[in-house]
Scaffold this motif. Structure first.
Motif, PDB file in Angstrom:
ATOM      1  N   PHE A 287       0.843  -1.178   0.000  1.00 21.52           N
ATOM      2  CA  PHE A 287       0.000   0.000   0.000  1.00 21.52           C
ATOM      3  C   PHE A 287       0.883   1.234   0.000  1.00 21.52           C
ATOM      4  CE2 PHE A 287      -2.397  -3.305   2.255  1.00 21.52           C
ATOM      5  CZ  PHE A 287      -3.503  -3.391   1.426  1.00 21.52           C
ATOM      6  N   VAL A 288       0.399   2.267  -0.665  1.00 27.19           N
ATOM      7  CA  VAL A 288       1.086   3.548  -0.698  1.00 27.19           C
ATOM      8  C   VAL A 288       0.065   4.615  -0.326  1.00 27.19           C
ATOM      9  CG1 VAL A 288       2.276   5.232  -2.147  1.00 27.19           C
ATOM     10  CG2 VAL A 288       2.676   2.799  -2.496  1.00 27.19           C
ATOM     11  N   ARG A 289       0.439   5.463   0.623  1.00 25.91           N
ATOM     12  CA  ARG A 289      -0.466   6.549   1.025  1.00 25.91           C
ATOM     13  C   ARG A 289       0.064   7.868   0.491  1.00 25.91           C
ATOM     14  NH1 ARG A 289      -2.574   8.452   7.004  1.00 25.91           N
ATOM     15  NH2 ARG A 289      -3.670  10.274   6.221  1.00 25.91           N
ATOM     16  N   SER A 290      -0.829   8.637  -0.122  1.00 25.79           N
ATOM     17  CA  SER A 290      -0.497   9.955  -0.629  1.00 25.79           C
ATOM     18  C   SER A 290      -1.625  10.897  -0.246  1.00 25.79           C
ATOM     19  CB  SER A 290      -0.339   9.916  -2.150  1.00 25.79           C
ATOM     20  OG  SER A 290      -0.123  11.203  -2.665  1.00 25.79           O
ATOM     21  N   LYS A 291      -1.349  11.802   0.647  1.00 22.40           N
ATOM     22  CA  LYS A 291      -2.335  12.760   1.154  1.00 22.40           C
ATOM     23  C   LYS A 291      -3.563  12.022   1.681  1.00 22.40           C
ATOM     24  CE  LYS A 291      -0.659  16.552  -1.608  1.00 22.40           C
ATOM     25  NZ  LYS A 291      -0.942  17.600  -2.558  1.00 22.40           N
ATOM     26  N   ASN A 292      -4.703  12.136   0.973  1.00 22.59           N
ATOM     27  CA  ASN A 292      -5.956  11.545   1.467  1.00 22.59           C
ATOM     28  C   ASN A 292      -6.349  10.268   0.745  1.00 22.59           C
ATOM     29  OD1 ASN A 292      -6.254  13.658   3.289  1.00 22.59           O
ATOM     30  ND2 ASN A 292      -7.320  14.933   1.791  1.00 22.59           N
ATOM     31  N   THR A 293      -5.389   9.603   0.113  1.00 26.44           N
ATOM     32  CA  THR A 293      -5.694   8.373  -0.624  1.00 26.44           C
ATOM     33  C   THR A 293      -4.677   7.291  -0.294  1.00 26.44           C
ATOM     34  OG1 THR A 293      -6.597   9.693  -2.453  1.00 26.44           O
ATOM     35  CG2 THR A 293      -6.085   7.396  -2.928  1.00 26.44           C
ATOM     36  N   VAL A 294      -5.180   6.076  -0.078  1.00 24.89           N
ATOM     37  CA  VAL A 294      -4.323   4.895   0.073  1.00 24.89           C
ATOM     38  C   VAL A 294      -4.484   4.085  -1.205  1.00 24.89           C
ATOM     39  CG1 VAL A 294      -3.950   2.742   1.334  1.00 24.89           C
ATOM     40  CG2 VAL A 294      -4.502   4.841   2.587  1.00 24.89           C
ATOM     41  N   TYR A 295      -3.366   3.796  -1.857  1.00 29.14           N
ATOM     42  CA  TYR A 295      -3.375   3.045  -3.108  1.00 29.14           C
ATOM     43  C   TYR A 295      -2.953   1.604  -2.867  1.00 29.14           C
ATOM     44  CZ  TYR A 295      -3.491   7.640  -5.310  1.00 29.14           C
ATOM     45  OH  TYR A 295      -3.844   8.897  -5.686  1.00 29.14           O
ATOM     46  N   TYR A 296      -3.722   0.693  -3.436  1.00 28.04           N
ATOM     47  CA  TYR A 296      -3.333  -0.723  -3.463  1.00 28.04           C
ATOM     48  C   TYR A 296      -2.451  -0.854  -4.685  1.00 28.04           C
ATOM     49  CZ  TYR A 296      -3.959  -5.806  -3.867  1.00 28.04           C
ATOM     50  OH  TYR A 296      -3.768  -7.157  -3.964  1.00 28.04           O
ATOM     51  N   TRP A 297      -1.168  -0.693  -4.480  1.00 27.62           N
ATOM     52  CA  TRP A 297      -0.262  -0.460  -5.586  1.00 27.62           C
ATOM     53  C   TRP A 297       0.350  -1.721  -6.174  1.00 27.62           C
ATOM     54  CZ3 TRP A 297       5.411   0.378  -5.705  1.00 27.62           C
ATOM     55  CH2 TRP A 297       5.811   0.931  -6.923  1.00 27.62           C
ATOM     56  N   MET A 298       0.749  -2.662  -5.364  1.00 26.01           N
ATOM     57  CA  MET A 298       1.469  -3.809  -5.901  1.00 26.01           C
ATOM     58  C   MET A 298       1.244  -5.028  -4.999  1.00 26.01           C
ATOM     59  SD  MET A 298       5.536  -4.070  -6.778  1.00 26.01           S
ATOM     60  CE  MET A 298       5.521  -2.551  -7.699  1.00 26.01           C
ATOM     61  N   ASN A 299       1.206  -6.184  -5.607  1.00 30.67           N
ATOM     62  CA  ASN A 299       1.120  -7.411  -4.827  1.00 30.67           C
ATOM     63  C   ASN A 299       1.832  -8.532  -5.557  1.00 30.67           C
ATOM     64  OD1 ASN A 299      -0.542  -8.163  -6.922  1.00 30.67           O
ATOM     65  ND2 ASN A 299      -2.179  -8.888  -5.633  1.00 30.67           N
ATOM     66  N   TYR A 300       1.910  -9.673  -4.902  1.00 28.87           N
ATOM     67  CA  TYR A 300       2.517 -10.853  -5.504  1.00 28.87           C
ATOM     68  C   TYR A 300       1.724 -12.065  -5.065  1.00 28.87           C
ATOM     69  CZ  TYR A 300       5.573 -14.784  -6.348  1.00 28.87           C
ATOM     70  OH  TYR A 300       6.065 -15.985  -6.771  1.00 28.87           O
ATOM     71  N   VAL A 301       1.440 -12.935  -6.010  1.00 29.36           N
ATOM     72  CA  VAL A 301       0.746 -14.183  -5.709  1.00 29.36           C
ATOM     73  C   VAL A 301       1.551 -15.322  -6.307  1.00 29.36           C
ATOM     74  CG1 VAL A 301      -1.362 -15.524  -6.082  1.00 29.36           C
ATOM     75  CG2 VAL A 301      -1.504 -13.060  -5.701  1.00 29.36           C
ATOM     76  N   ASP A 302       1.857 -16.313  -5.486  1.00 25.36           N
ATOM     77  CA  ASP A 302       2.562 -17.503  -5.956  1.00 25.36           C
ATOM     78  C   ASP A 302       1.513 -18.479  -6.477  1.00 25.36           C
ATOM     79  OD1 ASP A 302       4.048 -19.768  -6.429  1.00 25.36           O
ATOM     80  OD2 ASP A 302       5.034 -19.775  -4.468  1.00 25.36           O
ATOM     81  N   LYS A 303       1.382 -18.553  -7.794  1.00 24.23           N
ATOM     82  CA  LYS A 303       0.328 -19.387  -8.394  1.00 24.23           C
ATOM     83  C   LYS A 303       0.574 -20.884  -8.223  1.00 24.23           C
ATOM     84  CE  LYS A 303      -1.543 -16.078 -11.529  1.00 24.23           C
ATOM     85  NZ  LYS A 303      -2.412 -15.953 -12.635  1.00 24.23           N
ATOM     86  N   SER A 304       1.762 -21.260  -7.757  1.00 22.42           N
ATOM     87  CA  SER A 304       2.015 -22.684  -7.517  1.00 22.42           C
ATOM     88  C   SER A 304       1.383 -23.134  -6.197  1.00 22.42           C
ATOM     89  CB  SER A 304       3.515 -22.975  -7.511  1.00 22.42           C
ATOM     90  OG  SER A 304       4.133 -22.402  -6.371  1.00 22.42           O
ATOM     91  N   GLU A 305       0.973 -22.179  -5.378  1.00 26.00           N
ATOM     92  CA  GLU A 305       0.340 -22.475  -4.093  1.00 26.00           C
ATOM     93  C   GLU A 305      -1.172 -22.372  -4.221  1.00 26.00           C
ATOM     94  OE1 GLU A 305       1.787 -23.300  -1.103  1.00 26.00           O
ATOM     95  OE2 GLU A 305       3.726 -23.363  -2.139  1.00 26.00           O
ATOM     96  N   LYS A 306      -1.876 -23.174  -3.446  1.00 31.19           N
ATOM     97  CA  LYS A 306      -3.336 -23.097  -3.425  1.00 31.19           C
ATOM     98  C   LYS A 306      -3.753 -21.815  -2.707  1.00 31.19           C
ATOM     99  CE  LYS A 306      -7.439 -25.502  -1.860  1.00 31.19           C
ATOM    100  NZ  LYS A 306      -7.995 -26.589  -1.083  1.00 31.19           N
ATOM    101  N   PRO A 307      -4.691 -21.038  -3.293  1.00 34.66           N
ATOM    102  CA  PRO A 307      -5.129 -19.799  -2.645  1.00 34.66           C
ATOM    103  C   PRO A 307      -5.717 -20.069  -1.257  1.00 34.66           C
ATOM    104  CG  PRO A 307      -6.007 -19.964  -4.873  1.00 34.66           C
ATOM    105  CD  PRO A 307      -5.369 -21.279  -4.555  1.00 34.66           C
ATOM    106  N   LYS A 308      -5.328 -19.237  -0.292  1.00 33.83           N
ATOM    107  CA  LYS A 308      -5.819 -19.404   1.074  1.00 33.83           C
ATOM    108  C   LYS A 308      -6.541 -18.164   1.576  1.00 33.83           C
ATOM    109  CE  LYS A 308      -2.164 -22.670   2.208  1.00 33.83           C
ATOM    110  NZ  LYS A 308      -1.107 -22.600   1.240  1.00 33.83           N
ATOM    111  N   GLY A 309      -6.769 -17.193   0.687  1.00 31.44           N
ATOM    112  CA  GLY A 309      -7.505 -15.993   1.075  1.00 31.44           C
ATOM    113  C   GLY A 309      -6.639 -14.878   1.632  1.00 31.44           C
ATOM    114  N   GLY A 310      -5.336 -15.065   1.637  1.00 34.50           N
ATOM    115  CA  GLY A 310      -4.437 -14.057   2.194  1.00 34.50           C
ATOM    116  C   GLY A 310      -4.481 -12.739   1.450  1.00 34.50           C
ATOM    117  N   GLN A 311      -4.570 -12.798   0.132  1.00 38.00           N
ATOM    118  CA  GLN A 311      -4.601 -11.565  -0.665  1.00 38.00           C
ATOM    119  C   GLN A 311      -5.848 -10.753  -0.340  1.00 38.00           C
ATOM    120  OE1 GLN A 311      -4.771 -12.160  -4.898  1.00 38.00           O
ATOM    121  NE2 GLN A 311      -4.463 -10.014  -5.350  1.00 38.00           N
ATOM    122  N   ARG A 312      -6.980 -11.399  -0.265  1.00 40.38           N
ATOM    123  CA  ARG A 312      -8.229 -10.691   0.049  1.00 40.38           C
ATOM    124  C   ARG A 312      -8.185 -10.102   1.459  1.00 40.38           C
ATOM    125  NH1 ARG A 312     -12.388 -15.127  -2.433  1.00 40.38           N
ATOM    126  NH2 ARG A 312     -11.555 -15.011  -4.543  1.00 40.38           N
ATOM    127  N   ALA A 313      -7.621 -10.873   2.404  1.00 42.49           N
ATOM    128  CA  ALA A 313      -7.508 -10.377   3.778  1.00 42.49           C
ATOM    129  C   ALA A 313      -6.598  -9.154   3.835  1.00 42.49           C
ATOM    130  CB  ALA A 313      -6.974 -11.477   4.696  1.00 42.49           C
TER     131      ALA A 313
END
Length: 85
Positions: free
Chosen positions: A1-27
């Motif tokens: 996350f990046v915060r700039s003044k009055n906005t928080v941006y969901y700027w970058m993430n990483y998901v290892d597609k070899s792993e079964k999704p466990k809901g961590g990204q959504r959390a």
């Protein structure tokens, strides 16, 4: 996350597609939304038209807005490659 003044941006993430999704990204996104709200900020998903990313963003009720972009390639070799493609 990046915060700039009055906005928080969901700027970058990483998901290892070899792993079964466990809901961590959504959390993580939810925690970012909570942080923005507690800080009196807007939350901006800094969207994507990449199908997997757009699908996750839609879970949170996002609206896709397409912004046009313009770019200039200053390298003659790269310009030539771009024309071929």
């Amino acid at each position: 996350f990046v915060r700039s003044k009055n906005t928080v941006y969901y700027w970058m993430n990483y998901v290892d597609k070899s792993e079964k999704p466990k809901g961590g990204q959504r959390a993580l996104v939810w925690k970012g939304i909570e942080w923005a709200s507690e800080s009196g900020c807007d939350f901006n998903f800094d969207g994507s038209t990449i199908e997997d990313i757009a699908r996750v963003n839609k879970i949170f009720g996002t609206e896709t807005i397409i912004f046009p972009s313009i770019y200039y390639i200053d390298n003659p070799l790269l310009r030539m490659i771009k024309k071929i493609m």
